[in-house]
Each structure stands twice: as C-alpha cells, then as structure tokens.
Design a protein around this motif. Sequence first.
Motif, PDB file in Angstrom:
ATOM      1  N   ARG A  80       0.832  -1.202   0.000  1.00 52.50           N
ATOM      2  CA  ARG A  80       0.000   0.000   0.000  1.00 52.50           C
ATOM      3  C   ARG A  80       0.872   1.260   0.000  1.00 52.50           C
ATOM      4  O   ARG A  80       0.576   2.233  -0.690  1.00 52.50           O
ATOM      5  CB  ARG A  80      -0.945   0.012   1.198  1.00 52.50           C
ATOM      6  N   MET A  81       1.952   1.234   0.773  1.00 52.58           N
ATOM      7  CA  MET A  81       2.859   2.385   0.820  1.00 52.58           C
ATOM      8  C   MET A  81       3.510   2.615  -0.546  1.00 52.58           C
ATOM      9  O   MET A  81       3.713   3.757  -0.951  1.00 52.58           O
ATOM     10  CB  MET A  81       3.937   2.192   1.886  1.00 52.58           C
ATOM     11  N   ASN A  82       3.825   1.548  -1.264  1.00 51.36           N
ATOM     12  CA  ASN A  82       4.432   1.690  -2.587  1.00 51.36           C
ATOM     13  C   ASN A  82       3.495   2.368  -3.581  1.00 51.36           C
ATOM     14  O   ASN A  82       3.956   3.003  -4.529  1.00 51.36           O
ATOM     15  CB  ASN A  82       4.883   0.333  -3.129  1.00 51.36           C
ATOM     16  N   LEU A  83       2.207   2.248  -3.376  1.00 55.83           N
ATOM     17  CA  LEU A  83       1.251   2.891  -4.270  1.00 55.83           C
ATOM     18  C   LEU A  83       1.257   4.404  -4.135  1.00 55.83           C
ATOM     19  O   LEU A  83       0.909   5.123  -5.062  1.00 55.83           O
ATOM     20  CB  LEU A  83      -0.164   2.354  -4.004  1.00 55.83           C
ATOM     21  N   THR A  84       1.669   4.911  -2.977  1.00 60.07           N
ATOM     22  CA  THR A  84       1.657   6.350  -2.740  1.00 60.07           C
ATOM     23  C   THR A  84       3.052   6.965  -2.634  1.00 60.07           C
ATOM     24  O   THR A  84       3.184   8.180  -2.569  1.00 60.07           O
ATOM     25  CB  THR A  84       0.879   6.685  -1.451  1.00 60.07           C
ATOM     26  N   SER A  85       4.078   6.154  -2.600  1.00 59.11           N
ATOM     27  CA  SER A  85       5.444   6.659  -2.454  1.00 59.11           C
ATOM     28  C   SER A  85       6.030   7.022  -3.811  1.00 59.11           C
ATOM     29  O   SER A  85       6.081   6.195  -4.716  1.00 59.11           O
ATOM     30  CB  SER A  85       6.330   5.604  -1.783  1.00 59.11           C
ATOM     31  N   VAL A  86       6.460   8.264  -3.960  1.00 58.16           N
ATOM     32  CA  VAL A  86       7.087   8.685  -5.206  1.00 58.16           C
ATOM     33  C   VAL A  86       8.604   8.779  -5.075  1.00 58.16           C
ATOM     34  O   VAL A  86       9.305   8.895  -6.063  1.00 58.16           O
ATOM     35  CB  VAL A  86       6.519  10.039  -5.701  1.00 58.16           C
ATOM     36  N   LEU A  87       9.103   8.725  -3.853  1.00 57.54           N
ATOM     37  CA  LEU A  87      10.537   8.864  -3.634  1.00 57.54           C
ATOM     38  C   LEU A  87      11.304   7.556  -3.766  1.00 57.54           C
ATOM     39  O   LEU A  87      12.478   7.557  -4.101  1.00 57.54           O
ATOM     40  CB  LEU A  87      10.807   9.449  -2.244  1.00 57.54           C
ATOM     41  N   GLY A  88      10.670   6.430  -3.457  1.00 54.62           N
ATOM     42  CA  GLY A  88      11.379   5.157  -3.481  1.00 54.62           C
ATOM     43  C   GLY A  88      10.435   4.000  -3.279  1.00 54.62           C
ATOM     44  O   GLY A  88       9.218   4.137  -3.433  1.00 54.62           O
ATOM     45  N   SER A  89      10.995   2.858  -2.902  1.00 61.30           N
ATOM     46  CA  SER A  89      10.164   1.667  -2.729  1.00 61.30           C
ATOM     47  C   SER A  89      10.373   1.064  -1.343  1.00 61.30           C
ATOM     48  O   SER A  89      11.466   1.103  -0.787  1.00 61.30           O
ATOM     49  CB  SER A  89      10.482   0.630  -3.804  1.00 61.30           C
ATOM     50  N   HIS A  90       9.296   0.496  -0.833  1.00 65.63           N
ATOM     51  CA  HIS A  90       9.279  -0.139   0.475  1.00 65.63           C
ATOM     52  C   HIS A  90       9.227  -1.651   0.285  1.00 65.63           C
ATOM     53  O   HIS A  90       8.565  -2.132  -0.633  1.00 65.63           O
ATOM     54  CB  HIS A  90       8.029   0.293   1.264  1.00 65.63           C
ATOM     55  N   ALA A  91       9.918  -2.382   1.154  1.00 66.79           N
ATOM     56  CA  ALA A  91       9.879  -3.842   1.079  1.00 66.79           C
ATOM     57  C   ALA A  91       9.994  -4.420   2.475  1.00 66.79           C
ATOM     58  O   ALA A  91      10.591  -3.821   3.368  1.00 66.79           O
ATOM     59  CB  ALA A  91      11.016  -4.368   0.205  1.00 66.79           C
TER      60      ALA A  91
END
Length: 135
Positions: A80-91
């Motif tokens: 869900r965070m990756n859908l709104t993050s424009v700076l990088g990616s969460h894993a």
Amino acid sequence: MSKLAVEQTEGKHRRELAIQARKMIASSMDIVEEDEASLMTSYNDFYVLISFSEVHPLIMISFVRRIDHVQAKAIEACNRMNLTSVLGSHAFNDDAACYTYRTTHWLDAELTRSRFFEILNRCAEEANRCFQKIC
C-alpha cells in the motif's frame, strides 16, 4: 567532437561526481563499513547503505531496520505504501525479518552537504513513516 570523445568525457564527469559525492558523505557521517561501491552507516535508528554508480550518475540509498515481532499485514502495508510513495520503494523481507526503504537519485551535479542531508532526511522520514505503519 566525436561521439566516442563525448562518451569518454561524460564517463569521466560521472566518475568525478560519484567520487566527489562519496568523499563528501564519508567526511560528513560516521562510516562504519565501506567497499568499492558503498558506504555503510546508521542514521535515525536505521542501518543505511549508500551506493554509487559511476556508469550512470546515480546515488542509491537504502534504509534497513529489523522487525522483531512481525505482523501478518506487514507485506500488505508495504505494498500500500508503494502505491503512494514517489521517492522510493518499500519492502519487507520475511526471512530476514527486516524492513527496507530504497531510493535512487541522479547525480547530475556536484552533491553538496546540505543537499545530501536534505535528501537523506526526506528519505528517513518516508522510511520511518512506513516502518511505523507495519509495526
């Protein structure tokens, strides 16, 4: 100027930007480990890996933090965070029980200390925001 000469000049410029950035960061932070490509340190309770590419003018920054008590919804929260993050990616790595935030920035000009810490602080805020949601 020939295409090869332009490519060689640009390649030299990219290497110089990466070397300058690495030296500036190493003099500005407490580096605990390093190799040819990366510097390792800690920042805001995260383990931080800062890598450089001389081929492409890039700096890659990864924030890693261990998660002792894994909630089943951690992977879903990262997605869900990756859908709104424009700076990088969460894993989230279930095997290693750790959260990672990774971002890449162009080194198209000399990286100043103030610009580096502006980038680093924004990334730390984003990493911490997601980490708090998955814990």
